[in-house]
Design a protein around this motif. Structure first.
Motif, short mmCIF file in Angstrom:
data_model
loop_
_atom_site.label_atom_id
_atom_site.label_comp_id
_atom_site.label_asym_id
_atom_site.label_seq_id
_atom_site.Cartn_x
_atom_site.Cartn_y
_atom_site.Cartn_z
N GLY A 1 0.79 -1.23 0.00
CA GLY A 1 0.00 0.00 0.00
C GLY A 1 0.82 1.27 0.00
O GLY A 1 0.27 2.36 -0.18
N SER A 2 2.12 1.15 0.20
CA SER A 2 2.98 2.33 0.20
C SER A 2 3.26 2.79 -1.24
O SER A 2 3.03 2.05 -2.20
CB SER A 2 4.30 2.02 0.91
N THR A 3 3.76 4.01 -1.36
CA THR A 3 4.07 4.57 -2.67
C THR A 3 5.57 4.78 -2.80
O THR A 3 6.22 5.29 -1.89
CB THR A 3 3.35 5.91 -2.89
N GLU A 4 6.11 4.37 -3.94
CA GLU A 4 7.54 4.51 -4.18
C GLU A 4 7.76 5.41 -5.39
O GLU A 4 7.14 5.22 -6.43
CB GLU A 4 8.17 3.14 -4.44
N ASN A 5 8.62 6.40 -5.24
CA ASN A 5 8.96 7.29 -6.35
C ASN A 5 10.29 6.85 -6.96
O ASN A 5 11.35 7.01 -6.33
CB ASN A 5 9.08 8.74 -5.87
N PRO A 6 10.26 6.28 -8.14
CA PRO A 6 11.48 5.71 -8.74
C PRO A 6 12.49 6.78 -9.14
O PRO A 6 12.12 7.90 -9.53
CB PRO A 6 10.94 4.98 -9.98
N GLU A 7 13.75 6.43 -9.02
CA GLU A 7 14.84 7.30 -9.46
C GLU A 7 15.27 6.99 -10.88
O GLU A 7 15.99 7.77 -11.50
CB GLU A 7 16.04 7.15 -8.52
N ARG A 8 14.85 5.84 -11.37
CA ARG A 8 15.23 5.41 -12.71
C ARG A 8 14.01 4.83 -13.41
O ARG A 8 13.02 4.45 -12.78
CB ARG A 8 16.34 4.35 -12.65
N GLY A 9 14.10 4.74 -14.73
CA GLY A 9 13.05 4.07 -15.51
C GLY A 9 11.88 4.97 -15.85
O GLY A 9 11.74 6.09 -15.37
N THR A 10 11.03 4.44 -16.73
CA THR A 10 9.80 5.14 -17.13
C THR A 10 8.61 4.26 -16.73
O THR A 10 8.71 3.04 -16.76
CB THR A 10 9.75 5.39 -18.65
N PRO A 11 7.48 4.88 -16.36
CA PRO A 11 6.31 4.11 -15.92
C PRO A 11 5.86 3.10 -16.98
O PRO A 11 5.70 3.44 -18.15
CB PRO A 11 5.24 5.19 -15.71
N GLN A 12 5.70 1.83 -16.55
CA GLN A 12 5.29 0.78 -17.47
C GLN A 12 3.89 1.05 -18.00
O GLN A 12 2.98 1.36 -17.25
CB GLN A 12 5.33 -0.57 -16.76
N GLY A 13 3.72 0.93 -19.30
CA GLY A 13 2.42 1.14 -19.91
C GLY A 13 2.08 2.59 -20.16
O GLY A 13 1.02 2.90 -20.74
N GLY A 14 2.93 3.50 -19.74
CA GLY A 14 2.67 4.92 -19.97
C GLY A 14 2.73 5.27 -21.44
O GLY A 14 3.60 4.78 -22.16
N VAL A 15 1.82 6.13 -21.88
CA VAL A 15 1.75 6.45 -23.31
C VAL A 15 2.97 7.22 -23.79
O VAL A 15 3.30 7.21 -24.97
CB VAL A 15 0.47 7.25 -23.63
N VAL A 16 3.65 7.90 -22.87
CA VAL A 16 4.82 8.69 -23.26
C VAL A 16 6.12 7.86 -23.21
O VAL A 16 7.13 8.27 -23.76
CB VAL A 16 4.96 9.94 -22.35
N SER A 17 6.07 6.70 -22.55
CA SER A 17 7.28 5.89 -22.40
C SER A 17 7.97 5.57 -23.72
O SER A 17 9.19 5.73 -23.83
CB SER A 17 6.94 4.59 -21.66
N PRO A 18 7.26 5.10 -24.76
CA PRO A 18 7.94 4.80 -26.03
C PRO A 18 8.62 6.01 -26.64
O PRO A 18 9.70 5.91 -27.23
CB PRO A 18 6.81 4.27 -26.92
N ILE A 19 7.99 7.19 -26.50
CA ILE A 19 8.57 8.41 -27.07
C ILE A 19 9.86 8.77 -26.35
O ILE A 19 10.89 9.05 -26.98
CB ILE A 19 7.56 9.58 -26.98
N LEU A 20 9.81 8.75 -25.02
CA LEU A 20 11.00 9.08 -24.24
C LEU A 20 12.11 8.05 -24.47
O LEU A 20 13.30 8.40 -24.51
CB LEU A 20 10.66 9.18 -22.77
N ALA A 21 11.74 6.79 -24.60
CA ALA A 21 12.73 5.74 -24.86
C ALA A 21 13.43 5.96 -26.18
O ALA A 21 14.66 5.78 -26.29
CB ALA A 21 12.05 4.37 -24.84
N ASN A 22 12.68 6.39 -27.19
CA ASN A 22 13.29 6.68 -28.49
C ASN A 22 14.24 7.87 -28.41
O ASN A 22 15.30 7.88 -29.04
CB ASN A 22 12.21 6.93 -29.54
N ILE A 23 13.83 8.89 -27.65
CA ILE A 23 14.71 10.06 -27.46
C ILE A 23 16.00 9.62 -26.78
O ILE A 23 17.10 10.02 -27.19
CB ILE A 23 13.99 11.14 -26.62
N TYR A 24 15.88 8.80 -25.75
CA TYR A 24 17.04 8.34 -24.99
C TYR A 24 18.03 7.61 -25.89
O TYR A 24 19.23 7.92 -25.93
CB TYR A 24 16.58 7.42 -23.86
N LEU A 25 17.54 6.62 -26.65
CA LEU A 25 18.44 5.84 -27.50
C LEU A 25 18.89 6.62 -28.74
O LEU A 25 19.92 6.28 -29.34
CB LEU A 25 17.77 4.53 -27.92
N HIS A 26 18.15 7.65 -29.10
CA HIS A 26 18.60 8.50 -30.20
C HIS A 26 19.94 9.14 -29.85
O HIS A 26 20.86 9.17 -30.68
CB HIS A 26 17.56 9.58 -30.49
#
Length: 244
Positions: free
Chosen positions: A54-79
């Motif tokens: 029930g606790s909430t964790e704020n990640p220091e790394r990674g992008t939220p799984q299933g997020g609509v922006v994740s693929p876009i940011l991933a492409n920017i990163y690897l670009h």
């Protein structure tokens, strides 16, 4: 692929889970001048994850799984991590032709001579480590892939397809593809799991939905020369339906 002899097949460990937030923001800021947009991306990257207790964790790394922006940011990163580096550094230090093919976090690189492939293979782990990424030792490899030495050339897998050298009906050397065994197995298991989860519904509805899934599979993998692999799933559709 006719002019290339060596293929480097690469797998990034848990790519979407290990994207470095600081590097990600720096890369976005290179192209986006609107500070409010950058702020929103920062907040989105730090979106809390609900844990089992029930606790909430704020990640220091990674992008939220299933997020609509994740693929876009991933492409920017690897670009910035891969594409630009390959164009400006790898090509610059290569003696012969080289090429890179990437889709999201899946990519392969091809080289005409071994020396260029060896250099890239040696540089790659250090380059990715700089941006917090790690390569899989088991799935990252350098292989011979040439029609002039077909008997000792290895096949490689990319985007669910296995690529290998074969012969056309006229006897010419051609690159052939078929659905990888791993992908066929995954598709079979996923459909079986889905049928079991929905076995309480009508058999007619289950059959209709299974056919939709099989058509989706065919639309992606149904390319020239891959009919035998497509038939493997279609001939097993009665097994799926009987599970309902």
């Amino acid at each position: 692929m006719g002019t290339f002899r060596i293929v480097v097949e690469v797998d990034i460990k848990s790519f979407f889970d290990t994207i470095d937030h600081q590097w990600m923001v720096k890369m976005v800021e290179k192209r986006v001048n609107d500070k409010s947009i950058v702020w929103l991306i920062k907040q989105w990257l730090r979106a809390g994850i609900m844990m089992e207790d029930g606790s909430t964790e704020n990640p220091e790394r990674g992008t939220p799984q299933g997020g609509v922006v994740s693929p876009i940011l991933a492409n920017i990163y690897l670009h910035y991590v891969l594409d630009l580096w390959f164009q400006t550094e790898v090509r610059k230090h290569s003696a012969m032709e080289v090429t890179l093919v990437r889709y999201a976090d899946d990519f392969v690189a091809a080289f005409r001579i071994k020396a260029d492939a060896d250099r890239f293979y040696e540089w790659l782990p250090e380059r990715f480590a700089k941006f917090g990424l790690t390569l899989s030792d088991e799935k990252t490899r350098k292989i011979l892939f040439t029609r002039f030495e077909k008997k000792i050339s290895d096949p490689f897998t990319f985007l669910g397809f296995t690529f290998y050298w074969g012969a056309s009906h006229k006897g010419n050397d051609v690159v052939m593809v078929h659905t990888s065994r791993k992908k066929i197995h995954e598709t079979l298991q996923n459909i079986k799991r889905w049928v079991k989860e929905n076995r309480g519904k009508s058999k007619r509805w289950i059959i209709e939905q299974v056919m939709v899934k099989l058509r989706g599979h065919k639309n992606y993998f149904g390319i020239q020369g891959n009919s035998s692999c497509i038939k493997q799933l279609w001939t097993k559709r009665s097994l799926f339906c009987s599970s309902g």
